[in-house]
Design an enzyme around this catalytic site. Structure first.
Site, short mmCIF file in Angstrom:
data_model
loop_
_atom_site.label_atom_id
_atom_site.label_comp_id
_atom_site.label_asym_id
_atom_site.label_seq_id
_atom_site.Cartn_x
_atom_site.Cartn_y
_atom_site.Cartn_z
N GLU A 213 18.69 -17.95 57.47
CA GLU A 213 18.19 -16.72 56.83
C GLU A 213 18.90 -15.71 57.37
OE1 GLU A 213 16.56 -17.10 54.10
OE2 GLU A 213 15.65 -19.23 54.11
N CYS A 247 16.63 -6.89 55.92
CA CYS A 247 17.94 -7.92 55.46
C CYS A 247 18.28 -7.54 54.01
CB CYS A 247 17.63 -9.30 55.87
SG CYS A 247 16.01 -9.83 55.11
P1 NAD Z 1 19.74 -12.19 66.16
O1 NAD Z 1 20.40 -13.00 65.75
O2 NAD Z 1 20.22 -11.38 67.35
O3 NAD Z 1 18.21 -12.76 67.09
C1 NAD Z 1 17.33 -13.60 66.08
C2 NAD Z 1 16.51 -14.60 67.10
O4 NAD Z 1 17.64 -15.57 67.54
C3 NAD Z 1 15.91 -13.95 68.23
O5 NAD Z 1 14.48 -14.50 68.36
C4 NAD Z 1 16.92 -14.26 69.55
O6 NAD Z 1 16.16 -14.29 70.78
C5 NAD Z 1 17.38 -15.57 68.97
N1 NAD Z 1 18.63 -15.98 69.44
C6 NAD Z 1 19.59 -15.54 70.15
N2 NAD Z 1 20.60 -16.11 70.38
C7 NAD Z 1 20.11 -17.46 70.40
C8 NAD Z 1 20.73 -18.83 70.40
N3 NAD Z 1 22.06 -18.85 70.92
N4 NAD Z 1 19.93 -19.91 70.29
C9 NAD Z 1 18.74 -19.77 69.66
N5 NAD Z 1 18.12 -18.43 69.57
C10 NAD Z 1 18.93 -17.53 69.77
O7 NAD Z 1 19.16 -11.12 65.21
P2 NAD Z 1 17.98 -9.89 65.34
O8 NAD Z 1 18.93 -8.89 65.77
O9 NAD Z 1 16.87 -10.18 66.11
O10 NAD Z 1 17.67 -9.69 63.63
C11 NAD Z 1 18.45 -8.87 62.93
C12 NAD Z 1 19.27 -9.73 61.91
O11 NAD Z 1 18.19 -10.54 61.37
C13 NAD Z 1 19.90 -8.85 60.86
O12 NAD Z 1 21.29 -9.46 60.70
C14 NAD Z 1 19.26 -9.00 59.34
O13 NAD Z 1 19.82 -8.87 58.20
C15 NAD Z 1 18.73 -10.59 59.85
N6 NAD Z 1 17.28 -10.92 58.91
C16 NAD Z 1 17.56 -11.82 57.92
C17 NAD Z 1 16.38 -12.12 57.15
C18 NAD Z 1 16.18 -13.00 56.19
O14 NAD Z 1 15.37 -13.42 55.65
N7 NAD Z 1 17.68 -13.42 55.46
C19 NAD Z 1 15.20 -11.38 57.65
C20 NAD Z 1 15.11 -10.53 58.64
C21 NAD Z 1 16.24 -10.29 59.31
#
Ligand code: NAD
Length: 497
Positions: A213, A247
């Site tokens: 997502e 998002c």
């Molecule tokens: P991010 O991708 O930086 O981090 C998300 C999560 O992934 C965190 O818990 C982080 O610690 C973890 N993570 C980071 N690197 C990883 C790896 N290599 N392996 C496993 N886990 C890892 O995103 P963010 O900055 O926390 O969130 C913002 C993004 O999320 C935006 O792009 C937003 O649009 C998206 N988002 C999407 C939805 C949806 O339902 N489509 C909902 C909310 C947010």
């Protein structure tokens, strides 16, 4: 958290919980979730307070998205999960005469849920509830930028089943990687596309299924025939709720040329009335942004747009000294600007005029993202045409960000916004695997398609195929004759005659 488990320990506990509660039915799992729902409702002020302190959203934003969105999903599960998960009879075709077919839904095992920071309570509990009700155990990792330490555990504490099945782990991306190394049965990831790609490749090497997502660049289209007040108010809320850190925020506003200037005047006038203040009592519209790195991205997008000739119609370039960012409205934007092309994830609204329906659709789809979109028009047929044409996972007509408001509808994107769904029947079943069952009688007869193969049997199969599939419709007498002919072979296990 002092006693929070590491990756290995979390999976050991989750697998033990999964085994211990294998025998529980959906009703018992739902009962645990209903108890948790009551706790959420009872302690909602405290939850709102915790989330506000951690991510800085306004009090009403927190109440609507974190509480209503969450309990609405659990309530939907209470009404629909048992029906969706029960064994289902499936029709058996004439080629398999006399047999019965069934479809079972089974849990995956231990699902790893990795969340972002923007809706730390809602994202966590929604995925956890879907995982638990379908019979899985869950390992949940919040974002390091909004861990809300201990909050989810406090909700789970109301039920032994939930305590056994759900295990919370804290850490950054390296912890995320360590968790995937533990071999979850599925990774349910919400976050950025860049991280999604890393997760997919790590999980791919171990053939672990993933659901992603991801981010969006959602368009909102306003046609000239729409009454103006509603899309003006909708655009402001859609773009700036949660300080734009959603998002499915409105990240591109398209307004039809004849009403463009009038619309912009009203938009700017109404934007001027927005109250931006953190730690409010319920009387502010927008709180602060959550993190400095996200504010810096906003600054970069606004500066890039202005350097390339965009007009600042409202607000100012945010300062680097505060997380309180007043909304920014830009026009004169072009498709090559970062603010129009990339996800901003902040309170910035770029606006562009369009001439006609075809141009609105073309501009909307001219992006790698495909999460949601919205269209405002008084013309219902046009609204449905545009809805069909938009390359997104959800559309709100004369509303904004609302297809995700109905827990009975699936939420999730297409293109680079990810794949798989959360919520709705599809989203729920994504936490299960189907098991196909064919039931036959315990007799001494064999199947016509079993050995031995003979020329006569081959001929009869050919005639059976002709009667069934060639011609405009199946020919019943032929089906009966050749079917019965084949049936004769079932009586003779060893004969080659
Ligand atoms: P991010 O991708 O930086 O981090 C998300 C999560 O992934 C965190 O818990 C982080 O610690 C973890 N993570 C980071 N690197 C990883 C790896 N290599 N392996 C496993 N886990 C890892 O995103 P963010 O900055 O926390 O969130 C913002 C993004 O999320 C935006 O792009 C937003 O649009 C998206 N988002 C999407 C939805 C949806 O339902 N489509 C909902 C909310 C947010």
């Amino acid at each position: 958290m002092e006693d929070a488990p590491g990756a290995r320990e979390a999976f050991e506990r989750a697998r033990a919980g999964f085994e211990a509660h294998r025998g529980l039915g959906v009703r018992e799992r739902l009962a645990a979730l209903s108890t948790m729902k009551a706790v959420i409702l009872e302690r909602r002020d405290e939850i709102v307070e915790r989330v506000m302190a951690e991510v800085g959203k306004s009090r009403t934003d927190a109440l609507i998205a974190e509480i209503i969105g969450t309990v609405d999903w659990i309530s939907w599960l209470e009404r629909h999960a048992a029906g969706l998960l029960k064994p289902r009879k499936v029709k058996t075709p004439i080629t398999l005469l006399g047999k019965k077919s069934m479809l079972l839904r089974r849990p995956l095992g231990v699902v790893l849920v990795i969340c972002p920071w923007n809706y730390p309570f809602h994202n966590a509990i929604t995925a956890i509830a879907a995982g638990v009700v379908t019979g899985n155990a869950v390992v949940y990792k919040p974002s390091e930028h909004a861990p809300c330490e201990g909050l989810v555990e406090e909700m789970l504490a109301c039920s032994e089943v939930l305590r056994d099945l759900v295990h919370v782990v804290y850490g950054d991306g390296s912890m995320g990687r360590a968790l995937i190394d533990e071999g979850p049965d599925k990774v349910f990831f919400t976050g950025s596309g860049a991280t999604g790609a890393k997760i997919m490749s790590q999980a791919g090497a171990k053939l672990i299924p993933v659901e992603l997502e991801l981010g969006g660049k959602d368009p909102m289209i306003v046609f000239a025939d729409a009454p103006l007040e509603r899309p003006v108010a909708g655009a402001l809320w859609g773009a700036f709720t949660n300080a734009g850190q959603s998002c499915s925020a409105v990240e591109r506003l398209l307004v039809q040329s004849p009403v463009y200037e009038r619309f912009m005047e009203r938009l700017i006038e109404e934007a001027g009335k927005l109250v931006v203040r953190p730690d409010d009592k319920g009387d502010a519209d927008i709180g602060r942004m959550t993190a400095g790195f996200q504010r810096d991205k906003v600054i970069a997008h606004v500066e890039d747009a202005l350097a390339r000739g965009a007009r600042l119609r409202f607000g100012e370039v945010p300062g680097r000294d505060s997380l309180v960012v007043r909304p920014v409205i830009l026009d004169g934007v072009t498709p090559d600007m970062a603010v129009w092309r990339d996800e901003t994830f902040g309170p910035v609204l770029p606006v562009m005029p369009f001439a006609d329906e075809a141009e609105a659709v073309r501009l909307s789809n001219d992006t790698g993202y495909g999460l949601c979109g919205s269209v405002f028009t008084a013309d219902r047929a046009r609204a449905l045409r545009v809805t069909e044409a938009l390359e997104v996972g959800g559309v709100s007509i004369n509303n904004v960000n609302m297809s995700e408001g109905n827990p009975g509808l699936p939420f999730g994107g297409v293109k680079k916004s990810g794949f798989g769904k959360l919520r709705g029947p599809e989203g729920l079943l994504g936490f299960t695997v189907s098991k196909a069952v064919l039931i036959d009688k315990a007799t001494s007869k064999i199947e016509a398609n079993w050995y031995p193969y003979t020329e006569e049997k081959h001929r009869r199969f050919n005639r059976f195929i002709d009667a069934l599939y060639t011609g405009r419709r199946p020919r019943l007498p032929g089906i009966a004759r050749h079917g019965l002919g084949l049936e004769r072979f079932s009586q003779r296990p060893r004969s080659r005659g």
